[in-house]
Design an enzyme around this catalytic site. Structure first.
Site, short mmCIF file in Angstrom:
data_model
loop_
_atom_site.label_atom_id
_atom_site.label_comp_id
_atom_site.label_asym_id
_atom_site.label_seq_id
_atom_site.Cartn_x
_atom_site.Cartn_y
_atom_site.Cartn_z
N ASP A 144 -3.67 -4.17 9.25
CA ASP A 144 -2.17 -4.93 8.86
C ASP A 144 -0.87 -3.97 8.39
O ASP A 144 0.04 -3.69 8.81
CB ASP A 144 -1.90 -5.78 8.83
CG ASP A 144 -2.60 -7.08 9.85
OD1 ASP A 144 -2.64 -6.68 11.13
OD2 ASP A 144 -2.63 -7.89 9.43
N GLU A 188 8.03 -10.76 5.69
CA GLU A 188 8.28 -11.01 4.76
C GLU A 188 9.62 -9.67 3.82
O GLU A 188 9.06 -8.86 3.48
CB GLU A 188 7.41 -11.52 3.77
CG GLU A 188 6.59 -10.79 2.34
CD GLU A 188 5.74 -9.96 3.24
OE1 GLU A 188 5.56 -9.20 2.87
OE2 GLU A 188 4.62 -10.68 3.60
#
Length: 295
Positions: free
Chosen positions: A80, A154
């Site tokens: 990821d 984020e």
């Protein structure tokens, strides 16, 4: 069809998978571009069959081949983290990304290497769907500069190592929400709900949900809980710390700011497009990767 490949050249299994993909693309007459990092690795390892200049990723931001062909897809080969790097490189260029998992959990890079040939055939045949993921845009006041201002997962505001907790005055749409006394605050997209947000006890969100998560890190007040707000709302943060500095992490890329720099976070004006092929679903990922339903 033209496809760009991104990956972590420092990892042996990534390079092996990239070589396999290059051979597959060559046999299916697909044009391939390599990220600069992978291109250098290929040169170092001397693969003459992939030595054509047409296999070099454009460095001028135009994302076209030497023949002027547009880029159709980007492949992220790794975990990821590699996918986040790929998404940052693609930015707002509207190029769909397919993640091939050479890492661990892989919520974003969820194609297993054993399935690559089958998945790539379906991609070439046009048998896929696109899933749009929201992105956060971070700006700051004078005195600060953000090198990479967009986050698929984020934006985390954190204390520096060994310092005491920080104070984060938080405004939403210009109205005071709360002044967090904590080690930090994570502002996450639904995509990022399975990342840092999950590790600090924040709620999971289905990626198609239109919301922004605010999850405090080790808050001093036990009655303060994570909050979900609509993703068209705007967030302003004013941070105070004992040593006069605090840390910002944008999808894992960190910078240090001083207390006089305020932050503004809102939904970016573009989305990241994920290629989905086969029976993928977020609910299936929860079962497979977080072992939901396991005895």
């Amino acid at each position: 069809m033209t496809i760009a490949i991104f990956g972590n050249a420092a990892k042996k299994n990534t390079i092996e998978e990239v070589i396999h993909l290059l051979e597959f693309m060559q046999s299916h007459k697909v044009n391939v571009l390599l990220s600069q990092e992978l291109r250098q690795e290929m040169n170092l390892r001397e693969y003459p069959q992939f030595s054509d200049d047409n296999l070099t990723l454009s460095a001028d931001g135009q994302w076209i081949t030497a023949d002027g062909e547009p880029l159709d897809f980007a492949l992220s080969v790794g975990g990821d983290g590699t996918f986040l790097t790929t998404a940052s490189a693609i930015g707002d260029k509207n190029i769909p990304i397919l993640g091939i998992n050479c890492g661990h959990l892989g919520f974003l890079a969820d194609v297993q290497t054993r399935d690559v040939d089958k998945i790539m055939r379906r991609l070439i045949q046009g048998k896929y769907t696109l899933e749009q993921r929201s992105v956060l845009a971070l700006t700051c006041s004078e005195g600060g500069h953000i090198s990479l201002p967009f986050a698929l997962n984020e934006v985390a505001v954190m204390k520096q190592a060994l310092s005491s907790m920080i104070t984060i005055e938080t405004l939403v749409n210009g109205q005071p929400l709360h002044t967090y006394e904590a080690d930090g605050l994570v502002i996450a997209t639904p995509t990022g709900s399975t990342a840092y947000n999950l590790s600090i006890g924040g709620p999971l969100m289905v990626p198609q949900t239109r919301g922004i998560l605010l999850s405090p890190i080790a808050t001093h007040s036990l009655n303060v809980r994570p909050l979900v707000i609509p993703d068209d709302w705007k967030i302003d943060l004013r941070v105070r710390s004992r040593n006069g500095n605090y840390l910002i992490s944008v999808d894992g890329r960190s910078q240090i700011f001083t207390d006089d720099v305020t932050l503004h976070i809102e939904r970016a004006p573009y989305t990241v497009k994920l290629v989905q092929i086969g029976e993928h679903s977020f609910l299936k990922s929860l079962k497979d990767k977080l072992l939901w339903g396991a005895n």
